[in-house]
Design a protein around this motif. Sequence first.
Motif, PDB file in Angstrom:
ATOM      1  N   VAL A 208     -95.975  92.217  11.312  1.00 43.25           N
ATOM      2  CA  VAL A 208     -96.069  93.188  12.195  1.00 43.25           C
ATOM      3  C   VAL A 208     -94.826  93.976  12.155  1.00 43.25           C
ATOM      4  CG1 VAL A 208     -96.561  93.986  14.594  1.00 43.25           C
ATOM      5  CG2 VAL A 208     -97.780  92.110  13.764  1.00 43.25           C
ATOM      6  N   VAL A 209     -94.778  95.503  12.115  1.00 42.95           N
ATOM      7  CA  VAL A 209     -93.578  96.288  12.416  1.00 42.95           C
ATOM      8  C   VAL A 209     -94.085  97.443  13.382  1.00 42.95           C
ATOM      9  CG1 VAL A 209     -92.170  97.993  11.423  1.00 42.95           C
ATOM     10  CG2 VAL A 209     -92.730  95.793   9.983  1.00 42.95           C
ATOM     11  N   GLY A 210     -92.989  97.917  14.071  1.00 41.55           N
ATOM     12  CA  GLY A 210     -93.285  98.812  15.014  1.00 41.55           C
ATOM     13  C   GLY A 210     -92.591  99.876  14.902  1.00 41.55           C
ATOM     14  N   PHE A 211     -92.292 100.744  15.811  1.00 41.26           N
ATOM     15  CA  PHE A 211     -91.632 102.202  15.667  1.00 41.26           C
ATOM     16  C   PHE A 211     -91.045 102.442  17.006  1.00 41.26           C
ATOM     17  CE2 PHE A 211     -90.437 106.356  14.369  1.00 41.26           C
ATOM     18  CZ  PHE A 211     -90.474 106.465  13.084  1.00 41.26           C
ATOM     19  N   ASP A 212     -89.592 102.844  16.959  1.00 47.26           N
ATOM     20  CA  ASP A 212     -88.920 103.470  17.923  1.00 47.26           C
ATOM     21  C   ASP A 212     -87.684 102.577  18.446  1.00 47.26           C
ATOM     22  OD1 ASP A 212     -90.577 105.388  18.593  1.00 47.26           O
ATOM     23  OD2 ASP A 212     -91.533 104.576  20.365  1.00 47.26           O
ATOM     24  N   ASP A 213     -87.751 101.225  18.144  1.00 49.20           N
ATOM     25  CA  ASP A 213     -86.714 100.414  18.874  1.00 49.20           C
ATOM     26  C   ASP A 213     -86.369 100.579  20.023  1.00 49.20           C
ATOM     27  OD1 ASP A 213     -85.246  98.211  18.515  1.00 49.20           O
ATOM     28  OD2 ASP A 213     -83.326  99.384  17.928  1.00 49.20           O
TER      29      ASP A 213
ATOM     30  N   ALA B 129     -97.256  99.556  13.415  1.00 47.86           N
ATOM     31  CA  ALA B 129     -97.713 100.466  14.736  1.00 47.86           C
ATOM     32  C   ALA B 129     -96.995 101.549  14.763  1.00 47.86           C
ATOM     33  CB  ALA B 129     -97.624  99.378  15.702  1.00 47.86           C
ATOM     34  N   ALA B 130     -97.769 102.505  15.457  1.00 48.45           N
ATOM     35  CA  ALA B 130     -97.115 103.823  15.552  1.00 48.45           C
ATOM     36  C   ALA B 130     -96.022 103.889  16.495  1.00 48.45           C
ATOM     37  CB  ALA B 130     -98.263 104.880  15.985  1.00 48.45           C
ATOM     38  N   ASN B 131     -96.033 102.925  17.536  1.00 52.53           N
ATOM     39  CA  ASN B 131     -94.918 102.678  18.295  1.00 52.53           C
ATOM     40  C   ASN B 131     -94.727 101.117  18.770  1.00 52.53           C
ATOM     41  OD1 ASN B 131     -97.334 102.355  19.924  1.00 52.53           O
ATOM     42  ND2 ASN B 131     -96.074 103.345  21.752  1.00 52.53           N
TER      43      ASN B 131
END
Lengths: 346, 346
Positions: free
Chosen positions: A285-290, A258-260
Amino acid sequence: MSEATSRARNRATADDVARVAEVSRVAVSRAFNPHASIKPEKRDRILKVAQELNYTPDVAARSLVTRRSHLVGVIVPDVCSPWESQEIDALTTALQAEGFATLLFKTRTDRSMDSQLLTYMKGYNPDSVIAFTENVGPEILGQILDRAVPIYVSYPHEETIEPIAPGPRFDRLDVIQRDGIDQAIALMQGFGARRFAYLAGDPHASASLEREYVLRQVMAARGLGEPLIVPSDFTYDTAYRATIDLFRIGDGVDAIFAANDVGAFGVLDALRHELGLKVPQDVKVVGFDDIAQSHWKSYDLTTVRIDLDERVRALVRLILRRLKNPDAPALSETIRTKLVVRGTVG
Amino acid sequence: MSEATSRARNRATADDVARVAEVSRVAVSRAFNPHASIKPEKRDRILKVAQELNYTPDVAARSLVTRRSHLVGVIVPDVCSPWESQEIDALTTALQAEGFATLLFKTRTDRSMDSQLLTYMKGYNPDSVIAFTENVGPEILGQILDRAVPIYVSYPHEETIEPIAPGPRFDRLDVIQRDGIDQAIALMQGFGARRFAYLAGDPHASASLEREYVLRQVMAARGLGEPLIVPSDFTYDTAYRATIDLFRIGDGVDAIFAANDVGAFGVLDALRHELGLKVPQDVKVVGFDDIAQSHWKSYDLTTVRIDLDERVRALVRLILRRLKNPDAPALSETIRTKLVVRGTVG
DNA sequence: TTGTACGCGTTATCAT
DNA sequence: ATGATAACGCGTACAA
């Protein structure tokens, strides 16, 4: 007497302080300027009187002559999205420590930068402007503002020394996204994922477009073929519905990048609560930002981290360097990303 | 020629516009003031020239003479907590529409209002100040600021007409919390809950203290006895740990009322992911605020709503009324709460 | 080190 | 409706 009553409120001016302290008005000015030469005891007496009279130098009047407003304009589309609010929080803290105040401006929800807004902001003469918005070119920003050199956050494909372009000047914070993205794909690949989807962010956001670009590069280098692109817009609700649509079509995707993070939350909730799928067993699933919410137990999201403190420090460095040397050529700072491993891959 | 080169940047002033448009400098000022009397065609010509020259009136210079900075100071302990970021977002939007810019200040994390911060802010001469922080009295705020009349958000027990107190003036936004709290307790009671706990917010926050006070009143009226008070601080992590401690002691609580939504999330995650309890079957949970995250599927939280738009409109009304009549006695607006029913009670 | 005189860019006042 | 002049509160070059 008459001077006290004629004044609208009890706002003290430098003249008032001078009169009470029995010094000249210039001395008062010097007492508040650390670099000015004034006898220490005289300064102390003036500052004491100033405190008694509740006097504070007027920033507006001062900026008129010093050409420094001590204001930093921050332009965001949404203050309330977690990543941006966390960045504004850290930025405001850092700026405050350096003697700047944060002037907050919101663009419209369609993310189209209003030139009226820029004109409006220009009136405040910010010393610097940080644009988070993705769809306003630094050219436009630099053209409308005159005194301030804008800072633009960019997401270049590669770490390259860009030639100093002609045209309007602007400083850059470059976020190199590759490291974390490569680690994320490697981890999912290592746990057996083969069919990847990219849940995009706002289609106008360069952050999302560049993430997609790097993702393709990384996957190609790993012999993973093309990712399936799922359009979205950084929000939870859109991500939620997009995920449901994705699996209703039945595409056998076993990994979603995911982009965020907020988008990743929508993905997770759709998978678990609507589609009855298990994460990470069925889908990784992996996200972005933390963002801060990513470690909450309901999500416990594995995600690509942009170090917020590092990012804010770099922005403040850019501001200070630019103010110290207004005519310097374009400045830039670079930060990198890295993967934070939690429970949604494995 | 010489005037163009001598200027540091291409910043145009009213004089420049006047020269090019062949009018007096005063005319330029009038062209930008809607109330001034000037021949329409003349105004149009001036505005056209101004746009060509990229001229914008300098707010600092203007505020020096008009005594209006068009700045609204907003003081918060944390920009990044969801409720506050959502309020700042809405507030900034509303203020921008009225021609004000948001000047953001952060207090320290221990929520102790720094008088140095206030002095600092005073220098900017905000037209109004909104204090979200709970532990700075309006007396102090009003004493330090002079021109601006501060707005204070308060949570009175009852809807009463307060006598106009002597001392420094300040305007109030009163949030009457009773309705929503009573509805929440009634709902939980109706579904069989008998032993209630209150997960508190920050012990210094009047919002939390008043919620507890009203909760006691409401429960007593319903014959429910005293709630068990669980100390916390509005954060997820503390709420999470506090909930675990609460059930390790083994108190047979079957309903938890949290001082805010984020705290309720911590409660929910601890119950489900750490303690193996089901919500709402084993324990019922209600939050407070109704932030955007509360409808996310992982939480789907039943919560007491403070209508954000209504709240922001009330704040803006207070600001405008005060600016229109600076010497009016203390103003106040009142808003109420109501329960939003979702999936954590039933 | 100290004070005088001036300018920063704008609007309010008071004439006409 | 228009224009000259005087503030607004402060920093700074310059002279002392």
